[in-house]
Design a protein around this motif. Structure first.
Motif, PDB file in Angstrom:
ATOM      1  N   SER A   1      88.213   9.507  51.588  1.00 33.55           N
ATOM      2  CA  SER A   1      87.237   8.505  51.160  1.00 33.55           C
ATOM      3  C   SER A   1      86.657   8.786  49.782  1.00 33.55           C
ATOM      4  N   GLY A   2      87.194   9.795  49.104  1.00 32.89           N
ATOM      5  CA  GLY A   2      86.713  10.109  47.767  1.00 32.89           C
ATOM      6  C   GLY A   2      85.379  10.811  47.746  1.00 32.89           C
ATOM      7  N   ILE A   3      85.024  11.476  48.848  1.00 37.41           N
ATOM      8  CA  ILE A   3      83.758  12.209  48.953  1.00 37.41           C
ATOM      9  C   ILE A   3      84.039  13.694  48.780  1.00 37.41           C
ATOM     10  N   GLU A   4      83.279  14.358  47.925  1.00 37.90           N
ATOM     11  CA  GLU A   4      83.426  15.799  47.740  1.00 37.90           C
ATOM     12  C   GLU A   4      83.225  16.504  49.086  1.00 37.90           C
ATOM     13  N   PRO A   5      84.224  17.285  49.542  1.00 38.94           N
ATOM     14  CA  PRO A   5      84.098  17.883  50.879  1.00 38.94           C
ATOM     15  C   PRO A   5      83.114  19.045  50.973  1.00 38.94           C
ATOM     16  N   LEU A   6      82.923  19.809  49.905  1.00 35.86           N
ATOM     17  CA  LEU A   6      82.054  20.978  49.965  1.00 35.86           C
ATOM     18  C   LEU A   6      80.599  20.589  49.736  1.00 35.86           C
ATOM     19  N   SER A   7      79.743  21.033  50.623  1.00 38.03           N
ATOM     20  CA  SER A   7      78.324  20.670  50.556  1.00 38.03           C
ATOM     21  C   SER A   7      77.680  21.102  49.246  1.00 38.03           C
ATOM     22  N   GLU A   8      77.970  22.303  48.795  1.00 40.41           N
ATOM     23  CA  GLU A   8      77.310  22.821  47.598  1.00 40.41           C
ATOM     24  C   GLU A   8      77.674  22.049  46.333  1.00 40.41           C
ATOM     25  N   LYS A   9      78.762  21.296  46.373  1.00 37.00           N
ATOM     26  CA  LYS A   9      79.186  20.510  45.214  1.00 37.00           C
ATOM     27  C   LYS A   9      78.898  19.019  45.386  1.00 37.00           C
ATOM     28  N   ARG A  10      78.413  18.620  46.529  1.00 32.55           N
ATOM     29  CA  ARG A  10      78.228  17.205  46.858  1.00 32.55           C
ATOM     30  C   ARG A  10      76.770  16.798  46.708  1.00 32.55           C
ATOM     31  N   SER A  11      76.523  15.750  45.970  1.00 32.99           N
ATOM     32  CA  SER A  11      75.160  15.231  45.838  1.00 32.99           C
ATOM     33  C   SER A  11      74.876  14.169  46.897  1.00 32.99           C
ATOM     34  N   LYS A  12      75.861  13.363  47.234  1.00 29.14           N
ATOM     35  CA  LYS A  12      75.726  12.351  48.273  1.00 29.14           C
ATOM     36  C   LYS A  12      77.107  11.956  48.774  1.00 29.14           C
TER      37      LYS A  12
END
Length: 227
Positions: A105-116
């Protein structure tokens, strides 16, 4: 296509209002497995009953190989357009499918790199051991739905999907675990089964299945195993 298109019974198509938080409810498996999950049904109807939230469902189209971008069953909305992703996990092999769904879905999988969006997951394997999936989650819910979901939704309604602020507001003694958690996380167990969590009408295909309603007759191990 996320899944085959067919007519369903008892689907919620909530319009919502400007400013409502959009909640994606993801089951990391195919539709027929998701529809047979009572907890997935419980979360879907409970969240849609609340003012300030609009909840739509997401499932995978296949269990291996390339996965197309996930779109909601209700309106075909992309997963990446939602403020919060709630994930109901029931089997350890589906940990891989959680990551597959985010990447597809084009969402960054890693929490530390993901803003939303804010990604939250719970379920039996999360309660047993959240560590393998924790790097991909903003919040791991170590507890049962009735004891954790109302508090989570209250904080979301108050703070929105602000990741940093919300994480600070979710105490480990109530079953919430994040990469920033210090101290012991206490599993949140419900002492009763409130009726608002048990929908009478449940979503299911209009054709191909006998019309059914799932009910919960017991919870946990019949041998009374400890968590």
């Amino acid at each position: 296509m996320v899944t085959e298109r067919f007519e369903e019974l008892n689907v919620v198509r909530k319009r919502g209002r400007p400013g409502d938080l959009r909640v994606a409810l993801l089951y990391p498996s195919i539709y027929r497995v998701a529809a047979l999950s009572l907890s997935f049904q419980m979360i879907y109807y409970y969240v849609n009953r609340l003012e300030g939230f609009v909840c739509e469902r997401f499932v995978l189209s296949r269990l291996r190989g390339d996965e197309p971008p996930l779109r909601s069953l209700e309106r075909g909305s992309p997963l990446s357009a939602f403020d919060v992703v709630l994930i109901s996990v029931h089997y350890e092999p589906d940990f891989v499918n959680v990551v597959r769904a985010l990447i597809a879905s084009g969402i960054e999988p890693l929490s530390e790199k993901r803003s939303k969006p804010l990604v939250v997951a719970g379920g039996p394997p999360i309660m047993a051991n959240p560590e393998p999936l924790l790097p991909f989650l903003d919040v791991a819910v170590v507890g049962e739905i009735e004891a954790t979901l109302p508090y989570l939704m209250e904080r979301l309604l108050e703070l929105g999907a602000d990741k940093r602020q919300l994480i600070d507001e979710l105490p480990p003694e109530r079953g919430f675990y994040t990469l920033n958690t210090e101290g012991e996380v206490v599993a949140a167990i419900s002492r009763d089964l409130p009726i608002e969590f048990h929908p009478i009408a449940e979503f299911q295909p209009a054709r191909g299945w006998e019309r059914t309603t799932m009910i919960e007759v017991m919870r946990g191990c019949w041998r009374r195993c400890r968590l």
